[in-house]
Design a protein around this motif. Structure first.
Motif, PDB file in Angstrom:
ATOM      1  N   GLN A 102       0.816  -1.211   0.000  1.00  0.00           N
ATOM      2  CA  GLN A 102       0.000   0.000   0.000  1.00  0.00           C
ATOM      3  C   GLN A 102       0.851   1.263   0.000  1.00  0.00           C
ATOM      4  O   GLN A 102       0.357   2.357  -0.194  1.00  0.00           O
ATOM      5  CB  GLN A 102      -0.909   0.007   1.228  1.00  0.00           C
ATOM      6  N   GLU A 103       2.135   1.091   0.229  1.00  0.00           N
ATOM      7  CA  GLU A 103       2.994   2.250   0.397  1.00  0.00           C
ATOM      8  C   GLU A 103       3.237   2.992  -0.893  1.00  0.00           C
ATOM      9  O   GLU A 103       3.334   2.402  -1.962  1.00  0.00           O
ATOM     10  CB  GLU A 103       4.361   1.813   0.931  1.00  0.00           C
ATOM     11  N   THR A 104       3.400   4.285  -0.756  1.00  0.00           N
ATOM     12  CA  THR A 104       3.822   5.096  -1.884  1.00  0.00           C
ATOM     13  C   THR A 104       5.311   4.876  -2.105  1.00  0.00           C
ATOM     14  O   THR A 104       6.106   4.958  -1.166  1.00  0.00           O
ATOM     15  CB  THR A 104       3.564   6.584  -1.607  1.00  0.00           C
ATOM     16  N   GLN A 105       5.670   4.595  -3.325  1.00  0.00           N
ATOM     17  CA  GLN A 105       7.076   4.509  -3.691  1.00  0.00           C
ATOM     18  C   GLN A 105       7.479   5.847  -4.292  1.00  0.00           C
ATOM     19  O   GLN A 105       6.803   6.367  -5.186  1.00  0.00           O
ATOM     20  CB  GLN A 105       7.301   3.367  -4.680  1.00  0.00           C
ATOM     21  N   TYR A 106       8.573   6.402  -3.777  1.00  0.00           N
ATOM     22  CA  TYR A 106       9.083   7.701  -4.229  1.00  0.00           C
ATOM     23  C   TYR A 106      10.247   7.448  -5.180  1.00  0.00           C
ATOM     24  O   TYR A 106      11.231   6.815  -4.792  1.00  0.00           O
ATOM     25  CB  TYR A 106       9.541   8.538  -3.022  1.00  0.00           C
TER      26      TYR A 106
END
Lengths: 116, 114
Positions: A102-106
């Motif tokens: 679910q994490e945003t990847q930067y």
């Protein structure tokens, strides 16, 4: 800096040579990812690190590709015996590492690799 | 293996027109869905994401997307585009289950004419 940084920004090499691409993730991010983006395509997953260990390397195309993250921060993607087909933009991304998929990847700016 | 399809490769709109970009994925299990944008000369950045709850998700800059599970779709919308929305848009899917990899579509290049 505040974002993901990658060096070099451009790399030109000859077929058969060895190259190293470096990624410096956002401070405090324990998860780090490498992707490859060919012209006209979306990024393609290569490998994911959680801390120092490669948790998923299922995207590495063959054994010429290898990546390390020895201290759980900076990562290096290594390509041996480069081939013209390796020419692409290599993207690095990082994320907090706490919330799985679910994490945003930067994403970083990428390294444009050209193999002549 | 899962895949992501973006049907529109290149879209040209005039300012104030409405936008809808299609995204379909092929994966039967629980998914996490993302739209990323790459403005000219800039990095990929997140527009919005969906992982549970209300299937209508709002993101930055007036964008929204709707998850329709029965259609395996996650289309991106904006009621009125601006010239500054000119960019490439990528849909991405994560298969869940502890996996972290994103599978991206091939992207849609949006050109907004003033």
């Amino acid at each position: 800096g505040a974002g993901v940084s990658q060096t070099p920004s451009n790399k030109v090499t000859e077929k058969g040579k060895y190259v190293e691409l470096r990624c410096d993730p956002i401070s405090g991010h324990t998860a780090l990812y490498w992707y490859r983006q060919s012209l006209g395509q979306g990024p393609e997953f290569l490998i994911y690190f959680q801390g120092t260990g490669a948790a998923d390397d299922s995207g590495l195309p063959n054994d010429r590709f290898f990546a390390v993250r020895p201290e759980g921060s900076v990562s290096t993607l290594k390509i041996q015996r480069t081939e013209r087909g390796d020419s692409a933009v290599y993207l690095c991304a990082s994320s907090l590492g706490s919330f799985a998929g679910q994490e945003t990847q930067y994403f970083g700016p990428g390294t444009r690799l050209l193999v002549l | 293996a899962q895949s992501v399809s973006q049907h529109n490769h290149h879209v040209i709109l005039s300012e104030a027109a409405s936008l809808e970009l299609g995204c379909n994925y092929s994966y039967g299990g629980t998914v996490n869905l993302f739209w990323y944008v790459q403005y000219p000369g800039q990095h990929l950045q997140l527009l919005l994401k969906y992982f549970s709850g209300d299937p209508l998700v709002k993101g930055i800059k007036g964008f929204e997307a709707e998850f329709i599970k029965s259609k395996f779709s996650f289309n991106l919308r904006k009621p009125s585009v601006q010239w500054s929305d000119t960019a490439e848009y990528f849909c991405a899917v994560n298969a869940g289950g502890g996996r972290r990899a994103l599978t991206f579509g091939s992207g849609t290049r949006l050109q907004v004419q003033p």
